[in-house]
Design a protein around this motif. Structure first.
Motif, PDB file in Angstrom:
ATOM      1  N   GLN A 182      52.148  42.885-115.602  1.00  0.00           N
ATOM      2  CA  GLN A 182      51.327  41.712-115.314  1.00  0.00           C
ATOM      3  C   GLN A 182      51.692  40.643-116.350  1.00  0.00           C
ATOM      4  O   GLN A 182      51.533  40.875-117.551  1.00  0.00           O
ATOM      5  N   VAL A 183      52.203  39.521-115.873  1.00  0.00           N
ATOM      6  CA  VAL A 183      52.639  38.469-116.797  1.00  0.00           C
ATOM      7  C   VAL A 183      51.502  37.470-117.004  1.00  0.00           C
ATOM      8  O   VAL A 183      50.945  36.948-116.041  1.00  0.00           O
ATOM      9  N   VAL A 184      51.139  37.248-118.255  1.00  0.00           N
ATOM     10  CA  VAL A 184      50.097  36.269-118.582  1.00  0.00           C
ATOM     11  C   VAL A 184      50.765  35.148-119.365  1.00  0.00           C
ATOM     12  O   VAL A 184      51.312  35.386-120.445  1.00  0.00           O
ATOM     13  N   ARG A 185      50.742  33.943-118.808  1.00  0.00           N
ATOM     14  CA  ARG A 185      51.311  32.805-119.553  1.00  0.00           C
ATOM     15  C   ARG A 185      50.224  32.200-120.420  1.00  0.00           C
ATOM     16  O   ARG A 185      49.163  31.809-119.926  1.00  0.00           O
ATOM     17  N   GLY A 186      50.432  32.171-121.702  1.00  0.00           N
ATOM     18  CA  GLY A 186      49.441  31.590-122.599  1.00  0.00           C
ATOM     19  C   GLY A 186      49.753  31.966-124.027  1.00  0.00           C
ATOM     20  O   GLY A 186      50.690  32.724-124.301  1.00  0.00           O
ATOM     21  N   ARG A 187      48.985  31.405-124.921  1.00  0.00           N
ATOM     22  CA  ARG A 187      49.166  31.702-126.343  1.00  0.00           C
ATOM     23  C   ARG A 187      48.340  32.944-126.672  1.00  0.00           C
ATOM     24  O   ARG A 187      47.158  33.027-126.300  1.00  0.00           O
ATOM     25  N   VAL A 188      48.951  33.881-127.356  1.00  0.00           N
ATOM     26  CA  VAL A 188      48.308  35.167-127.645  1.00  0.00           C
ATOM     27  C   VAL A 188      46.928  34.947-128.257  1.00  0.00           C
ATOM     28  O   VAL A 188      45.934  35.559-127.839  1.00  0.00           O
ATOM     29  N   GLU A 189      46.853  34.046-129.236  1.00  0.00           N
ATOM     30  CA  GLU A 189      45.598  33.848-129.945  1.00  0.00           C
ATOM     31  C   GLU A 189      44.489  33.343-129.027  1.00  0.00           C
ATOM     32  O   GLU A 189      43.310  33.569-129.258  1.00  0.00           O
ATOM     33  N   LYS A 190      44.901  32.654-127.940  1.00  0.00           N
ATOM     34  CA  LYS A 190      43.898  32.103-127.014  1.00  0.00           C
ATOM     35  C   LYS A 190      43.478  33.132-125.971  1.00  0.00           C
ATOM     36  O   LYS A 190      42.308  33.216-125.614  1.00  0.00           O
ATOM     37  N   VAL A 191      44.446  33.906-125.449  1.00  0.00           N
ATOM     38  CA  VAL A 191      44.149  34.758-124.286  1.00  0.00           C
ATOM     39  C   VAL A 191      43.772  36.181-124.665  1.00  0.00           C
ATOM     40  O   VAL A 191      43.306  36.948-123.812  1.00  0.00           O
TER      41      VAL A 191
END
Ligand SMILES: C[S@@+](CC[C@H](N)C(=O)[O-])C[C@H]1O[C@@H](n2cnc3c(N)ncnc32)[C@H](O)[C@@H]1O
Length: 411
Positions: free
Chosen positions: A318-327
């Motif tokens: 499952q690909v999540v596009r985002g900044r690690v610290e945010k998501v």
């Protein structure tokens, strides 16, 4: 000392400030330090000396005086040489030369030993961990390995490399650590003065170059799609997306990560943070099987698009596009294992702590800066994790850089 009498002001006593810049010093060179230099002392001050080796006596020219704390210097003459000193293969190595390499004057085996000392020292100093470290050689030798590189452009439009800690662009002609053929088409062309050029030579031998000028990217050479092979798979990714620089690094990192991950039951959940195009997610997905889940988090849209394409056959991903610290807080879990491969500065204390709070049995950290790694390991230790396996690879021969894969386990 008597008090100054009013009206007869004593001259103010200024502390003696001596700027050593440009002075020549004779130095006995001590241990290697993080950053591609060795430590020497002169009149009680620390001098970081480049182009020297531990145990040597050198004449060094001070290039920078940091005002009371330390100086930087270049060894300009070797008075007593280390037996492991060699003639640099590149004519641009050495004082005033190209800033890309730090250890051209050291035998490759010594380069690895120096990097091992730096890793061990950072772990000891920043994480309180005493550990013998070995840096492993990758196949292919010390030259002809660099498949990705950024060049600067001279005022007359030629691609070159920057001098150490300087804006000066040296017209290097070619670079012996660059992958064969990577620079030729770049050196033949004229570029916009003051621009930068990003170069990729992919596994198929195609050269891709992009000019970066005033914040805009201009594709200039190649198809822009880099074809790579690693982890038993074929990868087509945008040339600007992250990929390991050394042709053997991707496989070495994957093998070390899988070793660190250990047994992963089919159906398990794993996180691949800072996952790029999915180099690590792919073998994790093969381990957890279609009923498992691998959550890949990545902020670069070019990389997530590539991951979507390259891993389309792996339903667990499952690909999540985002900044690690945010998501991070919203990711599906809990993860049995976390792999984190952040940029050079590492996770940082806050994020390392938040990651540790997810409760994974193991966290595998991939790091190209031993200081950042040691800080992250220290932060995780505060949450009950202990350093377990540590592998280090000489993925950047001739430079001071090194790639580490460290596994921390819950106590
Ligand atoms: C060192 S690379 C690792 C990529 C991948 N693991 C691999 O081995 O190919 C770091 C990746 O993190 C991405 N990145 C940087 N900052 C990020 C952030 N705050 N959150 C998510 N991804 C980030 C970069 O775009 C890059 O792809």
């Amino acid at each position: 000392m008597s008090a100054p009498v009013e009206g007869t002001a004593e001259p103010a006593v200024e502390p003696a400030v001596t700027d050593w810049t440009d002075q020549l010093l004779e130095l006995d060179v001590g241990a290697v330090a993080h950053g591609g230099h060795c430590v020497a002392r002169h009149e009680g001050r620390v001098v970081f000396v480049r182009h020297a080796l531990p145990g040597e006596r050198v004449r060094a020219a001070v290039t920078e005086d940091a005002g009371g704390s330390f100086c930087r210097a270049d060894a300009v003459a070797v008075l007593v040489a280390s037996p492991q000193r060699v003639e640099p293969p590149c004519p641009w190595a050495g004082p005033g030369g190209c800033g890309g390499c730090d250890w051209q004057h050291a035998e490759p085996a010594l380069q690895r030993d120096l990097k091992a000392v730096v890793i061990a020292e950072q772990l000891s100093r920043l994480a309180g961990i005493e550990r013998e470290v070995t840096v492993e050689e990758l196949p292919g030798g010390s030259l002809d390995w660099r498949t990705r590189m950024r060049m600067a452009v001279t005022d007359d439009g030629r691609a070159g490399l920057r001098a150490h800690r300087s804006h000066e662009v040296l017209p290097v002609g070619d670079c012996p650590i660059a992958a064969p053929g990577a620079l030729l088409p770049v050196l033949e062309r004229e570029w916009t003065p003051t621009a930068e050029v990003e170069i990729v030579r992919d596994a198929a031998g195609e050269v891709h170059a992009t000019e970066l000028f005033e914040g805009v990217r201009h594709p200039a050479l190649g198809s822009g799609t880099a074809h790579e092979q690693a982890a038993g798979r074929e990868w087509d990714l945008p040339a600007e997306a992250f990929w390991q620089v050394h042709p053997h690094a991707a496989d070495a990192v994957v093998a070390a990560v899988l070793e660190g991950v250990g047994d992963l039951a089919p159906g398990a959940c794993a996180w691949d943070l800072y996952g790029g195009a999915g180099l690590i997610a792919a073998p994790l997905a093969e381990r957890v099987g279609p009923e498992g889940r691998v959550v890949l988090v990545e902020s670069d849209p070019a990389a997530t698009a590539a991951a979507g394409r390259c891993l389309a056959d792996l339903p667990a991903v499952q690909v999540v596009r985002g900044r690690v610290e945010k998501v991070l807080n919203g990711l599906p879990g809990p993860p049995a294992v976390v792999v984190a491969d952040p940029p050079r500065k590492g996770l940082g204390r806050g994020l390392a702590g938040r990651l540790a709070e997810q409760g994974a049995e193991r966290i595998v950290l991939v790091a190209c800066d031993p200081a950042a790694l040691a800080r992250d390991v220290a932060a995780m230790a505060e949450h009950g994790y202990r350093l377990d396996a540590l592998r280090a690879f000489d993925a950047f021969p001739m430079t001071h850089h090194v790639e580490c894969v460290a596994t921390v386990r819950r106590k």
